[in-house]
Write an enzyme that holds these catalytic residues in place. Structure first.
Site, short mmCIF file in Angstrom:
data_model
loop_
_atom_site.label_atom_id
_atom_site.label_comp_id
_atom_site.label_asym_id
_atom_site.label_seq_id
_atom_site.Cartn_x
_atom_site.Cartn_y
_atom_site.Cartn_z
N LYS A 71 0.81 -1.22 0.00
CA LYS A 71 0.00 0.00 0.00
C LYS A 71 0.85 1.28 0.00
O LYS A 71 0.46 2.29 -0.57
CB LYS A 71 -0.96 0.01 1.18
N ASN A 92 -4.90 2.14 -1.67
CA ASN A 92 -5.41 0.78 -1.90
C ASN A 92 -6.15 0.70 -3.23
O ASN A 92 -6.67 -0.35 -3.57
CB ASN A 92 -6.30 0.30 -0.75
N ASP A 107 -10.03 2.60 2.51
CA ASP A 107 -10.12 1.81 3.75
C ASP A 107 -10.85 2.57 4.86
O ASP A 107 -11.69 2.00 5.55
CB ASP A 107 -8.72 1.44 4.26
N ALA A 133 -0.28 0.83 15.47
CA ALA A 133 -0.05 2.16 14.87
C ALA A 133 0.64 2.01 13.52
O ALA A 133 1.54 2.78 13.18
CB ALA A 133 0.78 3.02 15.82
N ALA A 136 -2.79 0.29 8.83
CA ALA A 136 -4.25 0.15 9.00
C ALA A 136 -4.78 1.28 9.89
O ALA A 136 -5.84 1.85 9.62
CB ALA A 136 -4.58 -1.22 9.58
N ASN A 156 0.76 1.26 20.89
CA ASN A 156 1.56 0.41 20.00
C ASN A 156 2.82 -0.06 20.71
O ASN A 156 3.36 0.65 21.54
CB ASN A 156 1.96 1.20 18.74
N GLY A 246 -12.93 -7.73 10.11
CA GLY A 246 -12.86 -6.73 9.04
C GLY A 246 -13.57 -7.11 7.74
O GLY A 246 -13.34 -6.44 6.72
#
Ligand code: ATR
Length: 285
Positions: A71, A92, A107, A133, A136, A156, A246
């Site tokens: 990505k 994406n 996304d 983090a 996504a 994270n 998801g």
């Protein structure tokens, strides 16, 4: 109408449900298309991603979805990028334009739509905790913050990344950074999002810690797997019943890509139906 060619590029890619989803949209809208899975070798400089993408478009490809781990490369490959892709630092969706290629990122909008329409949840005034983090998280922060949550906490394992995201999105809203799982605030969260990409059930308690919750606290895993993701398995060990993975986000981000390429937003209702979700989940490469 002559069917045009679309695809999704990633590595691994055999498990991708994008062909089934775009073919379903094609049937629903009457827009004919071909849609294929495309693999490229992974390298530090993304050379094979670039070569394979150029080949796809040279052979007449009209649009390409891009998934992990390419990505970031999609954005550098493109000649222009939608503001939301620039903000996410990733693309994406690639489309052919007159002078090259345009990158977009669907996304974030896909996530927010699924959250609202399928699960009846909004980030507005919500107390939100995000685990992870990486890319996504970067993809969903802008639309989440646009809804003005009451508080958004980020955790994270690598704290520099959390700090960097908080700074990058500082103009969009307030992000509180958690330096350790031990320092979770006492107040209850409304929405807990997993963006940690661990695919293997191992040592869950080192990845996540259950914060204070309420009976209707919702758990959303950005990751999709045919069976329960490690995050959902962990959530279930606490007896929680309000959660999703998801798959819905995948359907909604695909619908937004379809809109970019075909100018029509497909009705996603039938894809979210119980029977259709079971069929999608049954797919094995
Ligand atoms: P994606 O595009 O799916 O977000 P990514 O950008 O590689 O993928 O981000 C993966 C996220 O999962 C990161 O937050 C990563 O933590 P680090 O930034 O510390 O690498 C997190 N992650 C992946 N595996 C993990 C593990 N075993 N333990 C803790 N965090 C993990």
């Amino acid at each position: 109408m002559q069917p045009q060619c679309y695809g999704v590029i990633g590595n691994p890619i055999g498990h991708s449900l994008s062909p089934q989803i775009h073919e379903a949209f094609s049937r629903l809208t009457g827009i004919p298309l071909f849609y294929q899975r495309i693999s490229a070798a992974v390298s530090e400089d993304g050379a094979d991603f670039r070569k394979t993408t150029l080949q796809f478009f040279a052979q007449g490809g009209a649009g390409l979805n891009v998934t992990a781990p390419f990505k970031d490369f999609a954005l550098s490959f493109a000649d222009e990028a939608a503001p939301r892709a620039q903000k996410a630092g990733a693309g994406n969706t690639l489309s052919k334009i007159t002078d090259g290629w345009r990158a977009d990122n669907t996304d974030g909008i896909g996530f927010v739509r699924d959250l609202e329409r399928q699960w009846g949840r909004s980030a507005q005034n919500a107390r939100i905790l995000i685990y992870g983090a990486g890319g996504a998280t970067a993809g969903i922060l802008e639309p989440l913050l646009a809804q003005k949550p009451r508080l958004l906490w980020l955790y994270n394992r690598t704290p520099q990344k959390t700090q960097a995201l908080a700074e990058r999105f500082a103009d969009d809203g307030k992000i509180a950074v958690l330096s350790s799982l031990k320092s979770l605030p006492d107040e209850p969260f409304d929405l807990i999002i997993n963006a940690i990409s661990a695919r293997i059930w191992k040592d869950a308690e080192s990845l996540w810690k259950m914060p204070t919750t309420m009976p209707d606290t919702f758990f959303y895993d950005l990751m999709y797997m045919p069976d329960d993701t490690p995050f959902l398995r962990w959530v279930k060990t606490y007896g929680k019943t309000r959660y999703c993975d998801g798959l819905g986000m995948l359907i909604e981000q695909a619908a937004e890509s379809f809109l970019i390429w075909h100018g029509v937003f497909p009705d996603t209702t039938s894809l979210h139906s119980h029977a259709s979700l079971i069929e999608l989940r049954a797919f094995r490469p």
